[in-house]
Motif scaffolding. Sequence first.
Motif, PDB file in Angstrom:
ATOM      1  N   VAL C 138       0.870  -1.186   0.000  1.00 55.32           N
ATOM      2  CA  VAL C 138       0.000   0.000   0.000  1.00 55.32           C
ATOM      3  C   VAL C 138       0.902   1.229   0.000  1.00 55.32           C
ATOM      4  CG1 VAL C 138      -1.826   1.238   1.208  1.00 55.32           C
ATOM      5  CG2 VAL C 138      -1.719  -1.261   1.345  1.00 55.32           C
ATOM      6  N   GLU C 139       0.755   2.017  -1.072  1.00 55.40           N
ATOM      7  CA  GLU C 139       1.598   3.219  -1.129  1.00 55.40           C
ATOM      8  C   GLU C 139       0.983   4.374  -0.353  1.00 55.40           C
ATOM      9  OE1 GLU C 139       3.429   4.771  -4.848  1.00 55.40           O
ATOM     10  OE2 GLU C 139       3.446   2.609  -5.368  1.00 55.40           O
ATOM     11  N   LYS C 140      -0.354   4.524  -0.549  1.00 60.28           N
ATOM     12  CA  LYS C 140      -0.994   5.689   0.057  1.00 60.28           C
ATOM     13  C   LYS C 140      -2.206   5.301   0.872  1.00 60.28           C
ATOM     14  CE  LYS C 140       0.494   9.572  -2.632  1.00 60.28           C
ATOM     15  NZ  LYS C 140       0.187  10.511  -3.725  1.00 60.28           N
ATOM     16  N   ASP C 141      -2.364   5.893   2.016  1.00 53.72           N
ATOM     17  CA  ASP C 141      -3.572   5.736   2.834  1.00 53.72           C
ATOM     18  C   ASP C 141      -4.263   7.090   2.790  1.00 53.72           C
ATOM     19  OD1 ASP C 141      -5.528   5.035   4.530  1.00 53.72           O
ATOM     20  OD2 ASP C 141      -4.236   4.562   6.247  1.00 53.72           O
ATOM     21  N   ALA C 144      -2.081  10.362   2.576  1.00 56.49           N
ATOM     22  CA  ALA C 144      -0.767  10.179   3.213  1.00 56.49           C
ATOM     23  C   ALA C 144       0.029   9.092   2.498  1.00 56.49           C
ATOM     24  CB  ALA C 144      -0.936   9.797   4.675  1.00 56.49           C
ATOM     25  N   LEU C 145       1.306   9.330   2.350  1.00 51.59           N
ATOM     26  CA  LEU C 145       2.216   8.332   1.785  1.00 51.59           C
ATOM     27  C   LEU C 145       2.627   7.380   2.912  1.00 51.59           C
ATOM     28  CD1 LEU C 145       3.912   7.652  -0.842  1.00 51.59           C
ATOM     29  CD2 LEU C 145       5.761   8.908   0.288  1.00 51.59           C
ATOM     30  N   VAL C 146       2.273   6.076   2.744  1.00 46.55           N
ATOM     31  CA  VAL C 146       2.575   5.163   3.849  1.00 46.55           C
ATOM     32  C   VAL C 146       3.621   4.109   3.478  1.00 46.55           C
ATOM     33  CG1 VAL C 146       0.498   5.430   5.217  1.00 46.55           C
ATOM     34  CG2 VAL C 146       0.483   3.856   3.258  1.00 46.55           C
ATOM     35  N   ASN C 147       3.611   3.654   2.229  1.00 51.60           N
ATOM     36  CA  ASN C 147       4.567   2.640   1.760  1.00 51.60           C
ATOM     37  C   ASN C 147       4.674   1.451   2.716  1.00 51.60           C
ATOM     38  OD1 ASN C 147       5.275   3.748  -0.633  1.00 51.60           O
ATOM     39  ND2 ASN C 147       7.123   4.794   0.140  1.00 51.60           N
ATOM     40  N   ARG C 148       3.517   0.815   2.955  1.00 48.40           N
ATOM     41  CA  ARG C 148       3.549  -0.324   3.865  1.00 48.40           C
ATOM     42  C   ARG C 148       2.965  -1.571   3.209  1.00 48.40           C
ATOM     43  NH1 ARG C 148      -1.100   2.454   7.133  1.00 48.40           N
ATOM     44  NH2 ARG C 148      -2.899   1.379   6.256  1.00 48.40           N
ATOM     45  N   CYS C 149       3.299  -2.703   3.825  1.00 44.48           N
ATOM     46  CA  CYS C 149       2.850  -4.004   3.314  1.00 44.48           C
ATOM     47  C   CYS C 149       1.969  -4.636   4.386  1.00 44.48           C
ATOM     48  CB  CYS C 149       4.062  -4.881   3.009  1.00 44.48           C
ATOM     49  SG  CYS C 149       3.625  -6.576   2.621  1.00 44.48           S
ATOM     50  N   ASP C 150       0.665  -4.721   4.108  1.00 43.30           N
ATOM     51  CA  ASP C 150      -0.267  -5.235   5.124  1.00 43.30           C
ATOM     52  C   ASP C 150      -0.408  -6.754   5.074  1.00 43.30           C
ATOM     53  OD1 ASP C 150      -0.786  -2.816   6.182  1.00 43.30           O
ATOM     54  OD2 ASP C 150      -2.480  -2.384   4.855  1.00 43.30           O
ATOM     55  N   ALA C 169      15.371  -7.575  10.560  1.00 40.35           N
ATOM     56  CA  ALA C 169      14.544  -6.384  10.757  1.00 40.35           C
ATOM     57  C   ALA C 169      14.701  -5.429   9.576  1.00 40.35           C
ATOM     58  CB  ALA C 169      14.916  -5.697  12.062  1.00 40.35           C
ATOM     59  N   LYS C 170      15.961  -5.284   9.132  1.00 45.89           N
ATOM     60  CA  LYS C 170      16.224  -4.418   7.978  1.00 45.89           C
ATOM     61  C   LYS C 170      15.439  -4.891   6.755  1.00 45.89           C
ATOM     62  CE  LYS C 170      19.603  -1.154   7.831  1.00 45.89           C
ATOM     63  NZ  LYS C 170      18.879  -0.040   8.480  1.00 45.89           N
ATOM     64  N   LEU C 171      15.525  -6.202   6.493  1.00 44.44           N
ATOM     65  CA  LEU C 171      14.849  -6.770   5.328  1.00 44.44           C
ATOM     66  C   LEU C 171      13.340  -6.557   5.431  1.00 44.44           C
ATOM     67  CD1 LEU C 171      14.764  -8.582   2.776  1.00 44.44           C
ATOM     68  CD2 LEU C 171      14.747 -10.559   4.289  1.00 44.44           C
ATOM     69  N   ALA C 172      12.784  -6.829   6.611  1.00 38.40           N
ATOM     70  CA  ALA C 172      11.347  -6.712   6.790  1.00 38.40           C
ATOM     71  C   ALA C 172      10.903  -5.263   6.611  1.00 38.40           C
ATOM     72  CB  ALA C 172      10.953  -7.214   8.181  1.00 38.40           C
ATOM     73  N   ARG C 173      11.631  -4.357   7.183  1.00 36.65           N
ATOM     74  CA  ARG C 173      11.230  -2.951   7.099  1.00 36.65           C
ATOM     75  C   ARG C 173      11.360  -2.440   5.673  1.00 36.65           C
ATOM     76  NH1 ARG C 173      13.563  -1.958  12.533  1.00 36.65           N
ATOM     77  NH2 ARG C 173      11.753  -2.173  13.896  1.00 36.65           N
ATOM     78  N   SER C 174      12.404  -2.897   4.957  1.00 36.18           N
ATOM     79  CA  SER C 174      12.579  -2.437   3.583  1.00 36.18           C
ATOM     80  C   SER C 174      11.456  -2.943   2.693  1.00 36.18           C
ATOM     81  CB  SER C 174      13.939  -2.881   3.037  1.00 36.18           C
ATOM     82  OG  SER C 174      13.967  -4.281   2.916  1.00 36.18           O
ATOM     83  N   ALA C 175      10.820  -4.044   3.082  1.00 36.44           N
ATOM     84  CA  ALA C 175       9.690  -4.556   2.316  1.00 36.44           C
ATOM     85  C   ALA C 175       8.387  -3.905   2.756  1.00 36.44           C
ATOM     86  CB  ALA C 175       9.591  -6.070   2.479  1.00 36.44           C
ATOM     87  N   GLY C 176       8.428  -3.083   3.778  1.00 38.54           N
ATOM     88  CA  GLY C 176       7.239  -2.389   4.237  1.00 38.54           C
ATOM     89  C   GLY C 176       6.467  -3.144   5.296  1.00 38.54           C
ATOM     90  N   VAL C 177       7.041  -4.215   5.850  1.00 37.45           N
ATOM     91  CA  VAL C 177       6.331  -4.993   6.866  1.00 37.45           C
ATOM     92  C   VAL C 177       6.184  -4.147   8.137  1.00 37.45           C
ATOM     93  CG1 VAL C 177       6.494  -7.001   8.383  1.00 37.45           C
ATOM     94  CG2 VAL C 177       7.076  -7.211   5.968  1.00 37.45           C
ATOM     95  N   VAL C 178       4.971  -4.069   8.617  1.00 42.06           N
ATOM     96  CA  VAL C 178       4.714  -3.288   9.825  1.00 42.06           C
ATOM     97  C   VAL C 178       4.604  -4.227  11.035  1.00 42.06           C
ATOM     98  CG1 VAL C 178       3.174  -1.621  10.909  1.00 42.06           C
ATOM     99  CG2 VAL C 178       3.494  -1.609   8.439  1.00 42.06           C
ATOM    100  N   SER C 179       3.951  -5.380  10.804  1.00 46.85           N
ATOM    101  CA  SER C 179       3.747  -6.315  11.911  1.00 46.85           C
ATOM    102  C   SER C 179       5.023  -7.124  12.108  1.00 46.85           C
ATOM    103  CB  SER C 179       2.586  -7.263  11.599  1.00 46.85           C
ATOM    104  OG  SER C 179       1.459  -6.506  11.252  1.00 46.85           O
TER     105      SER C 179
END
Lengths: 267, 205, 186
Positions: C138-141, C144-150, C169-179
């Motif tokens: 998800v790029e935008k909510d 707002a620009l969010v760039n997250r992976c739900d 953690a780096k890999l997950a965050r770079s993919a947009g993982v929030v959980s």
Amino acid sequence: MPKLAMFVDVTKCVGCRACTVACKQWNKLPMDKTHFTGSYQNLPDLTPTTYRLVTFKEEPFGGSVSWHLLSHSCFHCNDAPCVKACPVPGAMTQSADKGYVAVDRKKCIGCKYCVTACPWGIPKYESSSETVGKCTFCAERVENNLTTACAKSCPTGAIAFGERDGLLAAAKKRVEASKKIFPKAQIYGPGAYGGKGTNVFYLLKEEPSFYGLPLEPTASAALGFWKDVIRPLTGWGIGATVIGALIHYLAKGPADYEEKGEGHGRS
Amino acid sequence: MAVHEIRRFENSERFWHITGAATFIVLAVSGLGLYARELSWLTVLTGGPYLSKWVHFLAGLVFALCQVMNFLQWRRDCSGWTEADGDWLRKSGGYLWSTHDDVPEQGRFNTGQKLMFWSTSLESLGLFATGIVLWVPFVFPKGIASLSLLLHAFFGVTLIMLIVIHVYLATAANPGTFRAMWTGRVSAGWARYHHARWWKDVSRP
Amino acid sequence: MDVSRRGFLKLAGAVSAGSALGGLSMARPIHAYAKDLPTKGAKEVPTLCPYCAVGCGQIAHVRDGKLVNLEGDASHPISRGRLCSKGAATYQMTVNDLRLTKVKYRAPGASEWQEKPYDWALQEVAKRFKATRDATFVEKDGDALVNRCDGIAWIGSAVTDNEECYLFAKLARSAGVVSLEHQARL
């Protein structure tokens, strides 16, 4: 080398079981299957492959619940009855200077005399290997100037390892301080066997019987009678019988029936 | 062969007695080897401490069977206490004080043999019972287990002492006696000398 | 068989001497347990406990590339050699009969596990991770620009060390993982 000891202060124990895990890990012991018994305690008793165990006893305490924890293993008695009973040289031995008791499972034959002899039921017989397992006071570690595995890992310092005299003095100081909160606090172990004592001793919050420990642990009188009275007499008894026969033979000689008989000789 | 030979023991009697005697030797050696650390060297004769444990256990079962059979086959001959038995005992069978001539005539077994029979039978029973406890001590109360440890040692040592006497009396002390068990036969002279009443019974046509 | 007089005397003498000696030698048990340490000659590698955020010091004893023992590091300023029950069990993370050494794969909807090669598994995880990430990114909510992976939740394993956790953690965050979670915080 002075006598070594361990002092377990149950008022400091939080029941984390690091000691039991460290024991298992150092001695490379396999796991034992556990069953839920309604308590946080892992196993109901020591096993041939569990040398140390924390017992959990829950008691109502001012509207809440209080835990009584006891991390216990072999008491390493002075003049240990298990060593007295063991018939194999080098199987169950006691360090002459350091005082601990260790079993060499390579030499143990599984006769179970020590199982019968121990007043606490510490040595446990394993039928698959036909040997007895119990705490060895980490003999290899202690002989190489390391502390025991359980004492080293204990995060709260409830298990102290060191020279017996020093620990005994520390225990006496500690029991006085503990009495302010736990009026029945007492040291358990050094007074056992009519003062001969154990090399692992405890500061208990309650009476020993509360933890299921015998108040006056004694080696059974039967064992003492066997090993101290009958055993020394054995050689003399059998020897005297043979010597008696010998004397009889020399004094009276063999019965000679030929003279009284019909004259038929021996064949 | 002498002219007058008398059959003293049946083959079955000899089988159970000799098997029992052989297992007893094994039991005594392995038992003493497992008795105390100072005697542990004896276990080299029975395959080391570990094997001795099994040898002692299994030989004990065979010995128990032999002793049951011995008991059954001789209990009638060894029962009954008469005035003659008391007299024999008072005169120590002629072995220590008095002489053989003063001793009353004996049946198939003399008073000493009867006493040996009963004491070894009872001790064997005690050894078997306490031995079973020692094999599985944890299924019995602690007091019984440690008492068994004591009694097994006591019975074992005293049985060895009794058997030493038994062997002496059956070999060196009384020539011609060992043959009775080994071949089953004795000479008429031996029978008349040692067991006159029995000799009269069996030699009656 | 009659025992000769001389033979009997000899035997009797030997037996009585032997049994008298047996009664005399009431030797006390002698200690004979002094042994070499199982860790003798092993390389001592200082490391950190992987389990929680305290980071207690550990010493791994390694011989011929194999872990032979693992215990607390007495010179570590935080833990001073002490370990809790989990830390004390770190050894069996590596040396454990129950440890899986092959990749087990259960296909969607399947009830049976199958063994798969490691390379295949790594490729498959990467492929599906990428596909899920692309499908649920998800790029935008709103504005707002969010760039997250739900579509992905990530939980870290406790048998990975500090540095590995950092990379995950780096890999997950770079993919947009929030959980993103780790076992030590549960």
